[in-house]
Design a protein around this motif. Structure first.
Motif, short mmCIF file in Angstrom:
data_model
loop_
_atom_site.label_atom_id
_atom_site.label_comp_id
_atom_site.label_asym_id
_atom_site.label_seq_id
_atom_site.Cartn_x
_atom_site.Cartn_y
_atom_site.Cartn_z
N ASP A 216 19.49 16.22 94.41
CA ASP A 216 20.48 15.52 93.77
C ASP A 216 21.09 16.22 92.89
O ASP A 216 21.41 15.89 91.59
N GLY A 217 21.29 17.81 93.32
CA GLY A 217 21.96 18.40 92.18
C GLY A 217 21.27 19.32 91.20
O GLY A 217 21.72 20.05 90.35
N THR A 218 19.91 18.85 91.09
CA THR A 218 19.00 19.47 90.05
C THR A 218 18.03 20.56 90.84
O THR A 218 17.31 20.22 91.79
N MET A 219 17.79 21.90 90.46
CA MET A 219 17.14 22.80 90.96
C MET A 219 15.64 22.53 90.36
O MET A 219 15.57 22.49 89.33
N LYS A 220 14.70 22.77 91.34
CA LYS A 220 13.22 22.43 90.74
C LYS A 220 12.45 23.46 91.62
O LYS A 220 12.79 23.91 92.61
N ARG A 221 11.38 23.86 90.98
CA ARG A 221 10.39 24.71 91.96
C ARG A 221 9.06 24.01 92.19
O ARG A 221 8.60 23.40 91.38
N ALA A 222 8.71 24.20 93.42
CA ALA A 222 7.42 23.58 93.82
C ALA A 222 6.45 24.53 94.34
O ALA A 222 6.61 25.70 94.95
N GLN A 223 5.33 24.39 93.51
CA GLN A 223 4.33 25.42 93.81
C GLN A 223 3.32 24.97 94.91
O GLN A 223 3.49 23.87 95.61
N VAL A 224 2.42 25.68 95.34
CA VAL A 224 1.60 25.58 96.60
C VAL A 224 0.57 24.22 96.35
O VAL A 224 0.10 24.18 94.98
N GLY A 225 0.64 23.39 97.11
CA GLY A 225 -0.13 22.14 96.85
C GLY A 225 0.79 21.21 96.35
O GLY A 225 0.31 19.77 96.58
N ASP A 226 2.07 21.16 95.75
CA ASP A 226 2.85 20.29 95.21
C ASP A 226 3.63 19.52 96.27
O ASP A 226 3.55 19.66 97.73
N LEU A 227 3.95 18.31 95.99
CA LEU A 227 4.45 17.17 96.92
C LEU A 227 6.03 16.97 96.55
O LEU A 227 6.41 17.04 95.16
N ILE A 228 6.94 17.13 97.44
CA ILE A 228 8.48 16.77 97.19
C ILE A 228 8.42 15.42 97.81
O ILE A 228 8.41 15.22 99.09
N PHE A 229 9.14 14.63 96.79
CA PHE A 229 9.63 13.34 97.38
C PHE A 229 11.13 13.13 97.18
O PHE A 229 11.48 13.35 96.38
N VAL A 230 11.75 12.92 98.55
CA VAL A 230 13.41 12.73 98.31
C VAL A 230 13.57 11.25 99.26
O VAL A 230 13.16 10.88 100.19
N GLU A 231 13.87 10.29 98.31
CA GLU A 231 14.59 9.15 98.93
C GLU A 231 15.41 9.14 99.80
O GLU A 231 16.20 10.17 99.88
N SER A 232 15.69 7.69 100.52
CA SER A 232 16.66 7.74 101.78
C SER A 232 18.16 8.14 100.83
O SER A 232 18.19 7.71 99.75
N ASP A 233 18.90 8.99 101.69
CA ASP A 233 20.19 9.29 101.21
C ASP A 233 20.67 10.16 100.10
O ASP A 233 21.67 9.89 99.34
N ILE A 234 19.41 10.80 99.73
CA ILE A 234 19.44 11.38 98.34
C ILE A 234 19.65 12.96 98.80
O ILE A 234 19.08 13.43 99.77
#
Length: 253
Positions: A216-234
Motif C-alpha cells: 500500500d505504498g510503503t516499503m518494508k524489508r522481510a527477513q528469512v522466516g518472516d510472514l507477509i500478509f496482504v489483504e484483498s485488493d491492497i
C-alpha cells in the motif's frame, strides 16, 4: 464424526465476535515470543479475521530431533502446513509420507492426521489454519477425505526473467474459491514485480534470503522466516534485496 462436524458448523458462527482484523504488513519471525513444550516449541505469527475469513491463525512449529508425534488429531478448520526445514513424517488418510523443505500439506476439516519428526535434526514448519466467512458450498460430510500433500521434489518449475516459479497442484480447498499455492525464487538483481492488486488475500513466507516488499505504498524489508500478509485488493510488490536468489512461498485464498 458427525457430531464433530456439527460442532464445527456451530462454532464457525462465533469466530467473528472474537477476532480482530489483521493488518497488511510484514510479521517478524525472530521477534516473536517462543512458547516451549515438551519436545517442541511454538511461535504465533498472526491471528485474527480478514475480509473472507472469520478466523486465520499462522504459527511456526519446531519439533526436536527424533520426536514422536502427538496422538492422531483432527481440525475444525482447513489447514495448510509448509515445511521450512528438516523432514516431516506425515500420516494422512491411512498413508505415510516423509516430506522435505518446500513441501506442502493441505488438511480438510475432520480428517485424521499425525505429524512426526523421525530425523536426527529438528523440524520446523508453518501451520496455517483458517475458517471461511461463508459455509462451504458442499454437504458438510463431504469435506472429509480430501486432504492431500504436495512433494516439493515432484513439482515442475518454469523460468522467466525474474527467476523461477513452482506452481503447486492440486489446489483443492473447501474454504476458498481463490485458493492457489506457489513457490517463487527471485534472481539476484532481478526487476521487481510491479505494484498490483487481486481479489484474493495473500500470505508469503520468506524461505531463504531477504526481500523488499511494498505494501500500500510503503516499503518494508522481510527477513528469512518472516510472514507477509496482504489483504484483498491492497496494492503490493516484491523484489529480491540480497546477492543470492530469494525464495518465498505464497498462498492466495
Amino acid at each position: 464424526m458427525r457430531y464433530f462436524l456439527l460442532f464445527w458448523a456451530i462454532g464457525w458462527a462465533f469466530f467473528p465476535a472474537f477476532s480482530q482484523a489483521i493488518t497488511s504488513d510484514v510479521y517478524s519471525y525472530t521477534q516473536l515470543p517462543v512458547i516451549n513444550y515438551t519436545g517442541y516449541e511454538e511461535r504465533t505469527l498472526l491471528e485474527g479475521a480478514t475480509r473472507d475469513f472469520s478466523h486465520l491463525l499462522v504459527q511456526a512449529m519446531t519439533l526436536q530431533a527424533n520426536q514422536p508425534g502427538q496422538p492422531t488429531q483432527q481440525l475444525e478448520e482447513e489447514a495448510v502446513l509448509i515445511i521450512k526445514a528438516g523432514e516431516l513424517t506425515l500420516t494422512l488418510g491411512g498413508k505415510r509420507k516423509t516430506l522435505g523443505p518446500g513441501s506442502v500439506v493441505v488438511i480438510m476439516p475432520g480428517d485424521d492426521y499425525l505429524i512426526e519428526n523421525k530425523a536426527a535434526q529438528s523440524l520446523t514448519y508453518y501451520f496455517i489454519r483458517y475458517t471461511s466467512n461463508e459455509v462451504p458450498d458442499l454437504d458438510i460430510f463431504q469435506l472429509m477425505g480430501h486432504s492431500y500433500w504436495i512433494d516439493w521434489q515432484q513439482v515442475a518449475f518454469t523460468d522467466d526473467k525474474r527467476g523461477r516459479d513452482r506452481r503447486m497442484v492440486p489446489c483443492f480447498s473447501v474454504m476458498s474459491s481463490r485458493f492457489a499455492l506457489q513457490v517463487t525464487t527471485l534472481n539476484p538483481g532481478s526487476e521487481r514485480y510491479p505494484p498490483h492488486t487481486h481479489r484474493a488475500a495473500e500470505l508469503s513466507l520468506i524461505l531463504d534470503h531477504p526481500v523488499q516488499v511494498e505494501i500500500d505504498g510503503t516499503m518494508k524489508r522481510a527477513q528469512v522466516g518472516d510472514l507477509i500478509f496482504v489483504e484483498s485488493d491492497i496494492s503490493h510488490s516484491i523484489q529480491n534485496s540480497s546477492q543470492e536468489g530469494s525464495t518465498f512461498f505464497s498462498l492466495q485464498f
